[in-house]
Motif scaffolding. Structure first.
Motif, PDB file in Angstrom:
ATOM      1  N   THR A  42       0.808  -1.340  -0.077  1.00 41.61           N
ATOM      2  CA  THR A  42       0.005   0.048   0.211  1.00 41.61           C
ATOM      3  C   THR A  42       0.705   1.193  -0.047  1.00 41.61           C
ATOM      4  O   THR A  42       1.895   1.244   0.851  1.00 41.61           O
ATOM      5  CB  THR A  42      -0.852  -0.083   1.197  1.00 41.61           C
ATOM      6  OG1 THR A  42      -0.091  -0.221   2.428  1.00 41.61           O
ATOM      7  CG2 THR A  42      -1.947  -1.176   1.344  1.00 41.61           C
ATOM      8  N   PHE A  43       0.475   2.312  -0.855  1.00 42.21           N
ATOM      9  CA  PHE A  43       1.260   3.568  -0.834  1.00 42.21           C
ATOM     10  C   PHE A  43       0.225   4.616  -0.662  1.00 42.21           C
ATOM     11  O   PHE A  43      -1.006   4.713  -0.780  1.00 42.21           O
ATOM     12  CB  PHE A  43       1.547   3.518  -2.524  1.00 42.21           C
ATOM     13  CG  PHE A  43       2.500   2.596  -2.842  1.00 42.21           C
ATOM     14  CD1 PHE A  43       3.719   2.697  -3.005  1.00 42.21           C
ATOM     15  CD2 PHE A  43       1.805   1.413  -3.250  1.00 42.21           C
ATOM     16  CE1 PHE A  43       4.433   1.755  -3.630  1.00 42.21           C
ATOM     17  CE2 PHE A  43       2.786   0.322  -3.623  1.00 42.21           C
ATOM     18  CZ  PHE A  43       4.142   0.362  -3.848  1.00 42.21           C
ATOM     19  N   ALA A  44       0.850   5.783   0.214  1.00 40.24           N
ATOM     20  CA  ALA A  44       0.120   6.936   0.401  1.00 40.24           C
ATOM     21  C   ALA A  44       1.196   8.101   0.264  1.00 40.24           C
ATOM     22  O   ALA A  44       2.470   7.845   0.711  1.00 40.24           O
ATOM     23  CB  ALA A  44      -0.558   7.032   1.689  1.00 40.24           C
ATOM     24  N   GLU A  45       1.045   9.071  -0.162  1.00 40.54           N
ATOM     25  CA  GLU A  45       1.825  10.416  -0.269  1.00 40.54           C
ATOM     26  C   GLU A  45       2.139  10.709   1.177  1.00 40.54           C
ATOM     27  O   GLU A  45       1.456  10.686   2.018  1.00 40.54           O
ATOM     28  CB  GLU A  45       1.190  11.281  -1.002  1.00 40.54           C
ATOM     29  CG  GLU A  45       1.041  11.157  -2.626  1.00 40.54           C
ATOM     30  CD  GLU A  45       0.976  12.330  -3.486  1.00 40.54           C
ATOM     31  OE1 GLU A  45       1.366  12.497  -4.397  1.00 40.54           O
ATOM     32  OE2 GLU A  45       0.053  13.350  -2.791  1.00 40.54           O
ATOM     33  N   ALA A  46       3.422  11.083   1.504  1.00 41.14           N
ATOM     34  CA  ALA A  46       3.901  11.480   2.830  1.00 41.14           C
ATOM     35  C   ALA A  46       5.054  12.475   2.691  1.00 41.14           C
ATOM     36  O   ALA A  46       5.448  12.868   1.560  1.00 41.14           O
ATOM     37  CB  ALA A  46       4.448  10.437   3.443  1.00 41.14           C
ATOM     38  N   ALA A  47       5.296  13.410   3.755  1.00 39.25           N
ATOM     39  CA  ALA A  47       6.373  14.515   3.659  1.00 39.25           C
ATOM     40  C   ALA A  47       7.488  14.036   3.276  1.00 39.25           C
ATOM     41  O   ALA A  47       8.360  14.450   2.598  1.00 39.25           O
ATOM     42  CB  ALA A  47       6.207  15.068   5.118  1.00 39.25           C
ATOM     43  N   GLU A  48       7.816  12.502   3.723  1.00 39.69           N
ATOM     44  CA  GLU A  48       9.112  11.884   3.294  1.00 39.69           C
ATOM     45  C   GLU A  48       8.964  10.338   3.338  1.00 39.69           C
ATOM     46  O   GLU A  48       7.918   9.776   3.718  1.00 39.69           O
ATOM     47  CB  GLU A  48      10.189  12.161   4.523  1.00 39.69           C
ATOM     48  CG  GLU A  48       9.648  11.672   5.783  1.00 39.69           C
ATOM     49  CD  GLU A  48      10.777  12.019   6.884  1.00 39.69           C
ATOM     50  OE1 GLU A  48      10.838  11.220   8.050  1.00 39.69           O
ATOM     51  OE2 GLU A  48      11.631  12.831   6.791  1.00 39.69           O
ATOM     52  N   ASP A  49       9.754   9.838   2.627  1.00 40.15           N
ATOM     53  CA  ASP A  49       9.817   8.253   2.306  1.00 40.15           C
ATOM     54  C   ASP A  49       9.584   7.692   3.883  1.00 40.15           C
ATOM     55  O   ASP A  49      10.612   7.597   4.830  1.00 40.15           O
ATOM     56  CB  ASP A  49      10.894   7.727   1.704  1.00 40.15           C
ATOM     57  CG  ASP A  49      10.687   8.097   0.090  1.00 40.15           C
ATOM     58  OD1 ASP A  49       9.613   8.627  -0.306  1.00 40.15           O
ATOM     59  OD2 ASP A  49      11.597   7.924  -0.562  1.00 40.15           O
ATOM     60  N   SER A  80       6.788  13.928  -4.263  1.00 42.57           N
ATOM     61  CA  SER A  80       6.605  13.770  -2.855  1.00 42.57           C
ATOM     62  C   SER A  80       6.895  12.519  -2.247  1.00 42.57           C
ATOM     63  O   SER A  80       7.629  11.783  -3.161  1.00 42.57           O
ATOM     64  CB  SER A  80       5.214  14.110  -2.556  1.00 42.57           C
ATOM     65  OG  SER A  80       4.466  12.817  -3.161  1.00 42.57           O
ATOM     66  N   GLY A  81       7.146  12.407  -0.956  1.00 40.40           N
ATOM     67  CA  GLY A  81       7.644  11.295  -0.279  1.00 40.40           C
ATOM     68  C   GLY A  81       6.602  10.188  -0.474  1.00 40.40           C
ATOM     69  O   GLY A  81       5.110  10.736  -0.614  1.00 40.40           O
ATOM     70  N   LEU A  82       6.642   8.898  -0.068  1.00 37.72           N
ATOM     71  CA  LEU A  82       5.777   8.057   0.025  1.00 37.72           C
ATOM     72  C   LEU A  82       5.826   6.833   1.001  1.00 37.72           C
ATOM     73  O   LEU A  82       7.066   6.718   1.364  1.00 37.72           O
ATOM     74  CB  LEU A  82       5.999   6.955  -1.300  1.00 37.72           C
ATOM     75  CG  LEU A  82       5.304   7.443  -2.602  1.00 37.72           C
ATOM     76  CD1 LEU A  82       5.779   6.468  -3.860  1.00 37.72           C
ATOM     77  CD2 LEU A  82       3.991   7.710  -2.573  1.00 37.72           C
ATOM     78  N   ALA A  83       4.742   7.005   1.732  1.00 35.29           N
ATOM     79  CA  ALA A  83       4.825   5.899   2.763  1.00 35.29           C
ATOM     80  C   ALA A  83       4.203   4.401   2.303  1.00 35.29           C
ATOM     81  O   ALA A  83       3.111   4.427   1.698  1.00 35.29           O
ATOM     82  CB  ALA A  83       3.828   6.297   3.959  1.00 35.29           C
ATOM     83  N   VAL A  84       4.990   3.498   2.422  1.00 39.87           N
ATOM     84  CA  VAL A  84       4.768   2.276   2.048  1.00 39.87           C
ATOM     85  C   VAL A  84       4.683   1.090   2.995  1.00 39.87           C
ATOM     86  O   VAL A  84       5.693   1.101   3.721  1.00 39.87           O
ATOM     87  CB  VAL A  84       6.106   2.035   0.957  1.00 39.87           C
ATOM     88  CG1 VAL A  84       5.549   0.702   0.262  1.00 39.87           C
ATOM     89  CG2 VAL A  84       6.287   2.878  -0.309  1.00 39.87           C
ATOM     90  N   THR A  85       3.527   0.332   2.875  1.00 41.35           N
ATOM     91  CA  THR A  85       3.733  -0.793   3.895  1.00 41.35           C
ATOM     92  C   THR A  85       3.781  -2.044   2.930  1.00 41.35           C
ATOM     93  O   THR A  85       2.976  -2.261   2.195  1.00 41.35           O
ATOM     94  CB  THR A  85       2.396  -0.759   4.665  1.00 41.35           C
ATOM     95  OG1 THR A  85       2.422   0.363   5.372  1.00 41.35           O
ATOM     96  CG2 THR A  85       2.227  -2.086   5.349  1.00 41.35           C
ATOM     97  N   LEU A  86       4.496  -2.941   3.264  1.00 41.99           N
ATOM     98  CA  LEU A  86       4.846  -4.242   2.518  1.00 41.99           C
ATOM     99  C   LEU A  86       4.239  -5.364   3.300  1.00 41.99           C
ATOM    100  O   LEU A  86       4.621  -5.523   4.646  1.00 41.99           O
ATOM    101  CB  LEU A  86       6.198  -4.555   2.176  1.00 41.99           C
ATOM    102  CG  LEU A  86       6.570  -5.856   1.687  1.00 41.99           C
ATOM    103  CD1 LEU A  86       5.953  -6.274   0.258  1.00 41.99           C
ATOM    104  CD2 LEU A  86       8.125  -6.183   1.679  1.00 41.99           C
ATOM    105  N   ASP A  87       3.090  -6.060   2.879  1.00 36.39           N
ATOM    106  CA  ASP A  87       2.570  -7.153   3.373  1.00 36.39           C
ATOM    107  C   ASP A  87       3.250  -8.415   2.729  1.00 36.39           C
ATOM    108  O   ASP A  87       3.109  -8.923   1.747  1.00 36.39           O
ATOM    109  CB  ASP A  87       1.088  -7.565   3.336  1.00 36.39           C
ATOM    110  CG  ASP A  87       0.469  -8.842   3.783  1.00 36.39           C
ATOM    111  OD1 ASP A  87       1.276  -9.437   4.368  1.00 36.39           O
ATOM    112  OD2 ASP A  87      -0.795  -8.812   3.645  1.00 36.39           O
TER     113      ASP A  87
END
Length: 270
Positions: A42-49, A80-87
């Motif tokens: 899952t990916f969401a824009e964020a201030a930093e990675d 922009s940065g991306l917040a990534v969660t890997l399942d």
């Protein structure tokens, strides 16, 4: 707004090793195919990675900043940065291109959100030999170290497939180091089904010597009446193709009952 992406499991329907190169790598000819399931991101824009990993096999991964997902993020320009969660649902060191598939998913999402640079193939290849194929996750032929891609007639799309792994990891360098040095010859020509039927995996013998459980998995899959059984990549995951979905699910249930410690994944070829 969050986006999700599947990192499709990669299998090698055939893998012919032609020679060992002076740079230590090997010249290959392989038929890549992809399963319609795998890790999920899952990916969401964020201030930093930011990167988090969860799931059954998350504990086997490198620390976050050594993970190929983080490496992919650092090599692709964006606004922009991306917040990534890997399942992490695929086993590690399993011949399924799990890390490469995760990287491929990153490339696809960044392409949708921001576009990819013109040299994205080179950037992908620097992350790993399977990554360029995993970006598109479509059946294709790979040559060289696997990064030189060619189209192939995919007449296996929708074919039921069962993946099985004994849960014993295999080191890719160790398997290649044990390769017998005999030129496996060129891949057969024609559609994907013929390449799978007439091809082979030149690393199967080496992998079986290192992890005898690979032979146990292959024997169990061959007892199911599958149309094609083979080890994928450098192992240790093996796959079986079936004529119909019911035969695949029945085989999966029987193997799960007989070998409850084995990892299994059911799906269809893309």
């Amino acid at each position: 707004m969050a986006q999700s992406e599947t990192a499709y499991a990669k299998i090698n329907l055939a893998l012919h090793v032609r020679k060992r190169r002076e740079d230590g790598y090997h010249e290959l000819e392989t038929a890549f195919a992809f399963v319609d399931d795998g890790d999920r991101l899952t990916f969401a824009e964020a201030a930093e990675d930011r990167f988090e990993q969860t799931g059954r096999f998350a504990g086997q991964l490198d620390a976050p900043f050594g993970n190929i997902v983080s490496q992919s993020l650092s090599r692709l320009p964006r606004q922009s940065g991306l917040a990534v969660t890997l399942d992490k649902r695929l086993p590690v060191a399993a011949g399924l291109g799990g890390g490469s598939a995760d990287a491929g998913a990153v490339f696809r999402v960044i392409e949708r959100m921001y576009g990819l640079p013109e040299n994205w193939q080179d950037r992908a290849a620097r992350l790993g030999a399977d990554v360029p194929a995993c970006v598109r996750s479509e059946a294709c032929i790979g040559r060289g170290t696997g990064t030189e891609l060619e189209p192939v007639e995919n007449d296996l799309s929708g074919t039921p497939v069962l993946l099985v792994n004994s849960r014993v990891p295999l080191s890719t360098p160790a398997v290649f180091a044990r390769w017998n040095g005999v030129d496996g010859g060129p891949l057969p020509s024609g559609p994907l089904s013929r390449i799978g039927r007439e091809g082979h995996n030149d690393l199967e013998a080496a992998a079986t010597e290192l992890v005898p459980e690979v032979a146990d998995v292959l024997a169990a899959l061959r007892s199911t009446g599958a149309t094609l059984v083979r080890m994928s990549g450098s192992g240790a995951t093996c796959f079986a193709l079936f004529d119909n979905h019911d035969a695949m699910t029945s085989a999966s249930g029987r193997l799960g009952s007989e070998n409850p410690a084995w990892w299994r994944m059911q799906g269809r070829l893309r």
